[in-house]
Design a protein around this motif. Structure first.
Motif, PDB file in Angstrom:
ATOM      1  N   ASP A 390       0.740  -1.199  -0.242  1.00 58.75           N
ATOM      2  CA  ASP A 390       0.142  -0.025  -0.087  1.00 58.75           C
ATOM      3  C   ASP A 390       0.939   1.322   0.043  1.00 58.75           C
ATOM      4  N   LEU A 391       2.041   1.063   0.191  1.00 54.10           N
ATOM      5  CA  LEU A 391       3.007   2.288   0.330  1.00 54.10           C
ATOM      6  C   LEU A 391       3.497   2.682  -0.999  1.00 54.10           C
ATOM      7  N   PRO A 392       4.028   3.923  -1.248  1.00 53.95           N
ATOM      8  CA  PRO A 392       4.515   4.288  -2.517  1.00 53.95           C
ATOM      9  C   PRO A 392       5.759   3.440  -2.634  1.00 53.95           C
ATOM     10  N   GLY A 393       5.845   2.969  -4.332  1.00 49.09           N
ATOM     11  CA  GLY A 393       6.766   1.887  -4.582  1.00 49.09           C
ATOM     12  C   GLY A 393       8.288   2.269  -4.342  1.00 49.09           C
ATOM     13  N   TYR A 394       8.472   3.443  -4.138  1.00 52.16           N
ATOM     14  CA  TYR A 394      10.117   3.748  -4.012  1.00 52.16           C
ATOM     15  C   TYR A 394      10.305   4.295  -2.325  1.00 52.16           C
ATOM     16  N   TYR A 395       9.143   4.092  -1.631  1.00 49.07           N
ATOM     17  CA  TYR A 395       9.349   4.577  -0.385  1.00 49.07           C
ATOM     18  C   TYR A 395      10.143   3.610   0.555  1.00 49.07           C
ATOM     19  N   HIS A 396      11.114   3.849   1.213  1.00 52.45           N
ATOM     20  CA  HIS A 396      11.534   2.442   2.205  1.00 52.45           C
ATOM     21  C   HIS A 396      11.307   2.907   3.647  1.00 52.45           C
ATOM     22  N   PRO A 397      10.177   2.224   4.157  1.00 54.89           N
ATOM     23  CA  PRO A 397       9.928   2.721   5.768  1.00 54.89           C
ATOM     24  C   PRO A 397      10.768   2.190   6.702  1.00 54.89           C
ATOM     25  N   PRO A 398      11.078   2.797   7.827  1.00 59.48           N
ATOM     26  CA  PRO A 398      12.103   2.584   8.613  1.00 59.48           C
ATOM     27  C   PRO A 398      11.670   1.424   9.448  1.00 59.48           C
ATOM     28  N   SER A 458       8.586  13.355   6.193  1.00 58.39           N
ATOM     29  CA  SER A 458       8.150  12.036   5.808  1.00 58.39           C
ATOM     30  C   SER A 458       8.185  10.966   6.760  1.00 58.39           C
ATOM     31  N   GLU A 459       9.436  10.987   7.647  1.00 63.35           N
ATOM     32  CA  GLU A 459       9.554  10.068   8.751  1.00 63.35           C
ATOM     33  C   GLU A 459       8.547  10.324  10.024  1.00 63.35           C
ATOM     34  N   ASN A 460       8.460  11.677  10.345  1.00 64.90           N
ATOM     35  CA  ASN A 460       7.474  12.157  11.437  1.00 64.90           C
ATOM     36  C   ASN A 460       5.995  11.629  10.831  1.00 64.90           C
ATOM     37  N   ALA A 461       5.660  11.633   9.714  1.00 61.16           N
ATOM     38  CA  ALA A 461       4.402  11.390   9.150  1.00 61.16           C
ATOM     39  C   ALA A 461       4.343   9.987   9.196  1.00 61.16           C
ATOM     40  N   PHE A 462       5.350   8.998   8.893  1.00 65.98           N
ATOM     41  CA  PHE A 462       5.173   7.784   9.105  1.00 65.98           C
ATOM     42  C   PHE A 462       4.966   7.192  10.338  1.00 65.98           C
ATOM     43  N   SER A 463       5.562   7.808  11.264  1.00 67.56           N
ATOM     44  CA  SER A 463       5.535   7.575  12.787  1.00 67.56           C
ATOM     45  C   SER A 463       4.071   7.791  13.282  1.00 67.56           C
ATOM     46  N   PRO A 477       0.806  11.423   0.604  1.00 66.62           N
ATOM     47  CA  PRO A 477       1.519  12.597  -0.083  1.00 66.62           C
ATOM     48  C   PRO A 477       2.561  13.073   0.247  1.00 66.62           C
ATOM     49  N   LEU A 478       2.907  12.959   1.585  1.00 65.28           N
ATOM     50  CA  LEU A 478       4.171  13.455   2.380  1.00 65.28           C
ATOM     51  C   LEU A 478       5.045  12.276   2.156  1.00 65.28           C
ATOM     52  N   LEU A 479       4.676  10.894   1.980  1.00 71.33           N
ATOM     53  CA  LEU A 479       5.740   9.870   1.641  1.00 71.33           C
ATOM     54  C   LEU A 479       6.100   9.824   0.175  1.00 71.33           C
ATOM     55  N   LEU A 480       5.313  10.357  -0.670  1.00 70.51           N
ATOM     56  CA  LEU A 480       5.560  10.666  -1.899  1.00 70.51           C
ATOM     57  C   LEU A 480       6.713  11.731  -2.460  1.00 70.51           C
TER      58      LEU A 480
END
Length: 482
Positions: A390-398, A458-463, A477-480
């Motif tokens: 479900d995450l953007p294809g090139y986003y690498h979550p912590p 983006s890190e704060n948004a994912f947290s 949109p922030l992860l993009l």
């Protein structure tokens, strides 16, 4: 009779067949109507005969009522006839939901309704056959009313009169201001009028009147970001810039900062367009470009006013940027906003405006990026399994959470699934190593930020998403932008 399995959908025209007060008082929802008849659903617990008789007297129409369960009516009322805090707290002041009334009564009531709903903006938009009114609530536009196009020019003229604009000028954009003071409410409204294909589009921005309630530690800073930000505003000189798109809360952050800096021992000057809050003890100047009072000219004068802190509403051009740098170099703390996509992007933006890199390095002390995200309603959010796809294809979550939450909707959030918003920040304190990088034109600083424990937006948004406070659609949109 419709039951709990039904959900009543209404378009804007149908909603306007009755007022918000009528809907809640009689517990009815309109189904269809014309100038002579009105068909409504009614709560099965209501006395249908007496309600029908009263409505026929009130409306002069033939009323037909169809019973529905209380649950269905509750859901429809909360979804389609949202009431403001004033209504829920017992304020019986009526607001208009029907046709345009004579004089400015409709405008006054519409402004009051928007304020009670917590709206930031009112949009009036003419189209080929009709005009619509939308309000922005928690960052999202919601359609409220449809108006006959024949009534729209009179509405525009009433707004122009209230905001002291030229009613004869229909070809050029105009900007004005309304000082609203009715029924115990007192605040300012910024008015913008723009000629479009079918008429003049109007946007009314509802401005806050008092910044005394704003506190930095309540805006959404993480502990480390707040520490870096506080250190930045404690410096005696330099430029602190906040970047972000329109409506991201930059001005609110600036006013909270000014409130903290506001001491008897400091001379604080601001140049703003418009003045959104008033702060006792601070000298606030309203921009007036029509007579030549722009940001650059105001800053030149400010330097002769013995200031300690200067706040510039926005750095828009090279002249304003040059004056801000000059003020910082002569020993003043300068606070301002700028339009960039990231905190570090501020550096290249200033260079593009003609500021030499060595001057940016010498004056920029803190760079901040800011965004607003809606928070999930704690009463109805639903936990579901997390799918990495479900995450953007090139986003690498912590990290990968096991579950996350999605919006559902309930009475507490008007069935939107969200309640309130929170600011997300990215704060970069400019130390000696980063200053050296700015001088040398080295803009790749990911490793330096990681070493300092500085998190990107983006890190704060994912947290925030992983903690279950917001949804994936809000942070996507922030992860993009990562």
């Amino acid at each position: 009779m419709i039951t709990e399995t039904h959900h009543i959908e209404l378009d804007t025209h149908t909603k306007q067949l009755i007022t918000t007060q009528q809907a809640w008082h009689y517990r009815i929802i309109p189904k269809e109507g014309d100038p002579h008849a009105l068909h409504c659903w009614i709560d099965e617990q209501q006395p249908q005969d007496s309600v029908q008789e009263e409505l026929e007297l009130l409306t002069g129409k033939t009323i037909t009522l169809t019973p529905a369960t209380s649950t269905v009516i509750d859901l429809a009322l909360q979804t389609h006839y949202r009431q403001g805090q004033g209504n829920r707290n017992g304020n019986k002041q009526k607001v208009s939901t029907g046709s345009v009334e004579q004089g400015n009564e409709f405008i006054i009531k519409l402004i009051q309704e928007a304020h009670e709903l917590g709206s930031s903006d009112l949009h009036f938009e003419p189209y080929e056959t009709q005009a619509r009114v939308r309000v922005r609530i928690d960052g999202q536009l919601v359609e409220r009313y449809m108006l006959p196009l024949a009534d729209y020019p009179a509405l525009v003229n009433q707004v122009k009169i209230l905001s002291l604009l030229d009613i004869a000028e229909k070809r050029l954009p105009q900007d004005g201001r309304i000082a609203y003071n009715h029924h115990g409410y007192k605040f300012d409204i910024r008015v913008s009028i723009l000629p479009t294909l079918h008429g003049e589009k109007m946007v009314m921005r509802i401005l806050g009147s008092d910044a005394s309630h704003l506190e930095l530690d309540q805006l959404g800073f993480s502990a480390i970001d707040l520490k870096h930000y506080q250190e930045g505003i404690r410096k005696p000189h330099g430029i602190l810039l906040i970047s972000g798109p329109t409506g991201s809360g930059k001005t609110t952050t600036l006013y909270a900062t000014l409130k903290q800096l506001n001491k008897e021992t400091r001379n604080i000057l601001t140049i703003e367009d418009p003045i959104e809050y008033t702060l006792k003890g601070i000298n606030q100047v309203q921009l007036k470009e029509s007579i030549g009072l722009d940001f650059g000219k105001a800053l030149r004068t400010f330097l002769r006013q013995d200031p300690d802190v200067i706040m510039v509403g926005e750095i828009r051009d090279g002249d304003t940027a040059q004056m801000a740098v000059r003020a910082a170099l002569t020993g003043h703390l300068v606070l301002s906003t700028i339009h960039t996509n990231s905190a570090w992007g501020t550096v290249s933006r200033l260079v593009d405006m003609g500021i030499p890199p060595y001057m940016v390095a010498a004056t920029l002390n803190t760079s901040v990026a800011q965004r607003l995200v809606r928070l999930l309603c704690p009463h109805c959010k639903e936990e579901i399994p997390f799918e990495p796809t479900d995450l953007p294809g090139y986003y690498h979550p912590p990290f990968l959470p096991q579950t996350h939450y999605r919006p559902v909707g309930c009475a507490h959030c008007y069935h939107s699934g969200y309640t309130g918003r929170k600011a997300l920040y990215e704060v970069i304190p400019i130390d000696r190593e980063l200053s050296l990088g700015i001088k040398e034109g080295t803009y790749e600083i990911e490793e330096l930020l990681a070493e300092r424990g500085i998190k990107r937006i983006s890190e704060n948004a994912f947290s925030l998403f992983a903690e279950g406070q917001t949804s994936l659609e809000e942070v996507y949109p922030l992860l993009l932008n990562e």
